[in-house]
Design an enzyme around this catalytic site. Structure first.
Site, PDB file in Angstrom:
ATOM      1  N   HIS A 172      -3.333   4.220  10.357  1.00 52.86           N
ATOM      2  CA  HIS A 172      -3.553   3.364   9.178  1.00 52.86           C
ATOM      3  C   HIS A 172      -3.977   1.956   9.591  1.00 52.86           C
ATOM      4  O   HIS A 172      -4.987   1.429   9.105  1.00 52.86           O
ATOM      5  CB  HIS A 172      -2.263   3.310   8.359  1.00 52.86           C
ATOM      6  CG  HIS A 172      -2.339   2.430   7.149  1.00 52.86           C
ATOM      7  ND1 HIS A 172      -2.395   2.933   5.865  1.00 52.86           N
ATOM      8  CD2 HIS A 172      -2.364   1.072   7.014  1.00 52.86           C
ATOM      9  CE1 HIS A 172      -2.453   1.928   5.000  1.00 52.86           C
ATOM     10  NE2 HIS A 172      -2.435   0.785   5.681  1.00 52.86           N
ATOM     11  N   GLU A 173      -3.222   1.344  10.486  1.00 53.79           N
ATOM     12  CA  GLU A 173      -3.528  -0.025  10.898  1.00 53.79           C
ATOM     13  C   GLU A 173      -4.777  -0.082  11.771  1.00 53.79           C
ATOM     14  O   GLU A 173      -5.549  -1.046  11.700  1.00 53.79           O
ATOM     15  CB  GLU A 173      -2.334  -0.647  11.626  1.00 53.79           C
ATOM     16  CG  GLU A 173      -1.078  -0.752  10.774  1.00 53.79           C
ATOM     17  CD  GLU A 173      -1.301  -1.522   9.479  1.00 53.79           C
ATOM     18  OE1 GLU A 173      -2.142  -2.445   9.459  1.00 53.79           O
ATOM     19  OE2 GLU A 173      -0.651  -1.186   8.469  1.00 53.79           O
TER      20      GLU A 173
ATOM     21  N   HIS B 160      -7.779  -0.261   9.529  1.00 57.00           N
ATOM     22  CA  HIS B 160      -8.029  -1.632   9.068  1.00 57.00           C
ATOM     23  C   HIS B 160      -8.746  -2.442  10.148  1.00 57.00           C
ATOM     24  O   HIS B 160      -9.771  -3.082   9.892  1.00 57.00           O
ATOM     25  CB  HIS B 160      -6.706  -2.334   8.750  1.00 57.00           C
ATOM     26  CG  HIS B 160      -6.058  -1.928   7.472  1.00 57.00           C
ATOM     27  ND1 HIS B 160      -6.748  -1.816   6.284  1.00 57.00           N
ATOM     28  CD2 HIS B 160      -4.765  -1.633   7.182  1.00 57.00           C
ATOM     29  CE1 HIS B 160      -5.912  -1.463   5.322  1.00 57.00           C
ATOM     30  NE2 HIS B 160      -4.709  -1.336   5.841  1.00 57.00           N
TER      31      HIS B 160
END
Length: 223
Positions: free
Chosen positions: A26-27, A30
């Site tokens: 997820h990170e 980003h």
């Protein structure tokens, strides 16, 4: 639930493994999308990485184990480095939740493959149970993270998207909302009756999403 924990103790090792994978990707989504769109801030902080240690947030992980919802360390993004700050900001923000949705889709696909070709039948009971549990947790946890991160409360991704979408003249109102956001968040999470009529029904949509994602997969595999 396992006492103070949202998950059973027996499943905890699998839960932790799924959390590490899901939070990390997820990170990374980003950070990588921001880097590719022209902002090197996350890269300079070492966040364009699949190393879990640079992404995991201790309190956010504990919250997920206790309350079933949590978060990782926010990725630093300087929207001023983008050619189209608001549009690219939305893309970078959406990349995180979308990565969880993709992980859930892949897990459903693998799960359906195991069912179609009977790959679990030749395994020991312990091995087959472990694989099924891992895939089920990959599906449910990633769909929970997908939905949870779309809630428009800071510092969640949904709020960042709202910031980029709304007219700048409403920014002062958003700042005032931020002052109460953490209080609202804690009330919804920890007051049982309030959670049961707000957060739980919303996160319960994971089953509808899982069913929706499984239909095209089953169709493609002729099931």
């Amino acid at each position: 639930m396992g006492g103070l924990l949202f998950y059973d103790w027996s499943t905890l090792p699998f839960v932790i493994l799924v959390l590490v994978l899901s939070f990390t990707i997820h990170e990374f989504a980003h950070a990588y999308s921001a880097y590719k769109l022209g902002d090197s801030t996350a890269y300079q902080f070492g966040r364009v990485s699949l190393n879990p240690m640079v992404h995991l947030d201790l309190f956010g992980t504990i919250m997920l184990l206790i309350a079933g919802i949590g978060w990782a360390k926010p990725v630093p993004v300087n929207r001023g480095n983008f050619k189209r700050p608001r549009l690219m900001g939305i893309i970078v923000t959406a990349a995180g939740p979308l990565s969880n949705l993709i992980l859930a889709f892949i897990s459903i696909f693998v799960f359906v493959l195991f069912q179609k070709y009977g790959w679990l039948k030749g395994m020991s009971v312990g091995s087959s149970d472990a694989i099924v549990l891992f895939l089920q947790l990959m599906i449910t946890i990633n769909l929970r993270l997908f939905l949870f991160n779309l809630i428009p409360i800071p510092p969640l991704d949904g709020y960042r998207i709202i910031q980029d979408v709304v007219n700048l003249k409403y920014s002062e109102s958003l700042i005032k909302f931020e002052q109460w956001a953490s209080v609202i968040f804690l009330l919804v999470v920890f007051i049982g009756p309030l959670r049961r009529v707000t957060l739980d029904p919303y996160l319960g949509l994971i089953f509808d999403i899982a069913d929706f994602l499984s239909k095209p997969i089953s169709w493609m595999l002729g099931m």
